[in-house]
Write a protein that holds these residues in place. Structure first.
Motif, PDB file in Angstrom:
ATOM      1  N   ARG A  22     -29.117 -80.574   2.679  1.00 50.31           N
ATOM      2  CA  ARG A  22     -30.445 -81.144   3.012  1.00 50.31           C
ATOM      3  C   ARG A  22     -30.478 -81.916   4.332  1.00 50.31           C
ATOM      4  N   VAL A  23     -29.491 -82.790   4.545  1.00 54.11           N
ATOM      5  CA  VAL A  23     -29.447 -83.572   5.790  1.00 54.11           C
ATOM      6  C   VAL A  23     -28.019 -83.541   6.313  1.00 54.11           C
ATOM      7  N   GLU A  24     -27.906 -83.405   7.638  1.00 53.00           N
ATOM      8  CA  GLU A  24     -26.564 -83.296   8.225  1.00 53.00           C
ATOM      9  C   GLU A  24     -26.554 -83.917   9.621  1.00 53.00           C
ATOM     10  N   PRO A  25     -25.513 -84.700   9.929  1.00 57.67           N
ATOM     11  CA  PRO A  25     -25.367 -85.164  11.322  1.00 57.67           C
ATOM     12  C   PRO A  25     -24.961 -83.987  12.204  1.00 57.67           C
ATOM     13  N   TRP A  26     -25.681 -83.819  13.300  1.00 54.33           N
ATOM     14  CA  TRP A  26     -25.400 -82.699  14.219  1.00 54.33           C
ATOM     15  C   TRP A  26     -24.343 -83.172  15.207  1.00 54.33           C
ATOM     16  N   GLU A  27     -23.108 -83.219  14.734  1.00 57.61           N
ATOM     17  CA  GLU A  27     -22.051 -83.819  15.555  1.00 57.61           C
ATOM     18  C   GLU A  27     -21.276 -82.760  16.310  1.00 57.61           C
ATOM     19  N   GLY A  28     -20.480 -83.217  17.253  1.00 59.16           N
ATOM     20  CA  GLY A  28     -19.562 -82.331  17.938  1.00 59.16           C
ATOM     21  C   GLY A  28     -20.100 -81.720  19.217  1.00 59.16           C
ATOM     22  N   VAL A  29     -21.311 -82.055  19.601  1.00 67.75           N
ATOM     23  CA  VAL A  29     -21.844 -81.532  20.865  1.00 67.75           C
ATOM     24  C   VAL A  29     -21.135 -82.244  22.019  1.00 67.75           C
ATOM     25  N   ARG A  30     -20.468 -81.464  22.844  1.00 69.22           N
ATOM     26  CA  ARG A  30     -19.686 -82.034  23.944  1.00 69.22           C
ATOM     27  C   ARG A  30     -20.121 -81.423  25.263  1.00 69.22           C
ATOM     28  N   VAL A  98     -27.742 -86.335  16.559  1.00 72.94           N
ATOM     29  CA  VAL A  98     -28.954 -86.642  15.790  1.00 72.94           C
ATOM     30  C   VAL A  98     -28.670 -86.207  14.349  1.00 72.94           C
ATOM     31  N   ASP A  99     -29.492 -86.655  13.424  1.00 67.26           N
ATOM     32  CA  ASP A  99     -29.426 -86.132  12.059  1.00 67.26           C
ATOM     33  C   ASP A  99     -30.552 -85.127  11.889  1.00 67.26           C
ATOM     34  N   VAL A 100     -30.226 -83.999  11.243  1.00 64.13           N
ATOM     35  CA  VAL A 100     -31.229 -82.967  11.025  1.00 64.13           C
ATOM     36  C   VAL A 100     -31.424 -82.740   9.531  1.00 64.13           C
ATOM     37  N   GLY A 101     -32.627 -82.372   9.161  1.00 63.68           N
ATOM     38  CA  GLY A 101     -32.943 -82.082   7.769  1.00 63.68           C
ATOM     39  C   GLY A 101     -33.427 -80.649   7.623  1.00 63.68           C
ATOM     40  N   PHE A 102     -33.144 -80.073   6.460  1.00 65.05           N
ATOM     41  CA  PHE A 102     -33.606 -78.713   6.188  1.00 65.05           C
ATOM     42  C   PHE A 102     -35.128 -78.698   6.055  1.00 65.05           C
TER      43      PHE A 102
END
Length: 151
Positions: A22-30, A98-102
């Motif tokens: 449902r919700v996930e941190p969109w991490e790892g963008v470098r 950012v955090d993203v939601g479905f």
DNA sequence: GCCAACGTTGGC
DNA sequence: GCCAACGTTGGC
């Protein structure tokens, strides 16, 4: 409110994973361009197309919502983490997420080939040769056009 | 798996 | 500040 497109490899994290959690941190963008958009421009409530890259049928598979605006990506200063970057510290964070939601999954993927074939989308960085941006803005006209291709 | 395109790094 | 070397992205 703005529109975006965000790429992810479904083998790593796909739309089905997002639907499940449902919700996930969109991490790892470098990448600095992508970072700047997350840090400076994305707002809570913005919508984004979820794009599957590096897979059998690359394309847009659904919609997500930004549920938290940019904040420091702490995976960068975790030495154990895949996305570790020693140049980023809590005092001086280099990377953001950012955090993203479905929001919604399309019945069928909208293949990259179809997006490329649409003259209305010829200005999108996505369909430009050699473009590798993993996060990009989408105009309202492009958004509506792509929505009309779904389902 | 190949490889073109591109971003980043680091020597100078 | 230039630019060659290198690593990564991502379609095919």
């Amino acid at each position: 409110m703005s529109y975006w497109l965000m790429k992810s490899e479904p083998d790593v994290f796909g739309i089905d994973d997002l639907e499940r959690v449902r919700v996930e941190p969109w991490e790892g963008v470098r990448n600095y361009q992508a970072r700047n958009m997350m840090r400076d421009e994305m707002q809570e409530g913005d919508l984004a197309f979820f794009y599957h890259s590096n897979c059998k049928v690359p394309g847009i598979v659904g919609i997500l919502r930004i549920v938290r605006a940019g904040y420091p990506d702490d995976s960068a200063w975790d030495p154990e983490h895949t996305y570790h970057d020693p140049r980023s510290t809590p005092d001086n964070p280099r990377w953001y997420r950012v955090d993203v939601g479905f929001e919604r999954k399309f019945r069928d993927v909208i293949p990259l080939a179809d997006l490329k074939a649409a003259p209305a989308l010829s200005d999108m960085p996505l369909v430009r040769r050699g473009n590798r941006l993993s996060i990009m803005p989408v105009t309202e006209a492009q958004w509506e056009f792509i929505l009309s291709m779904a389902d």
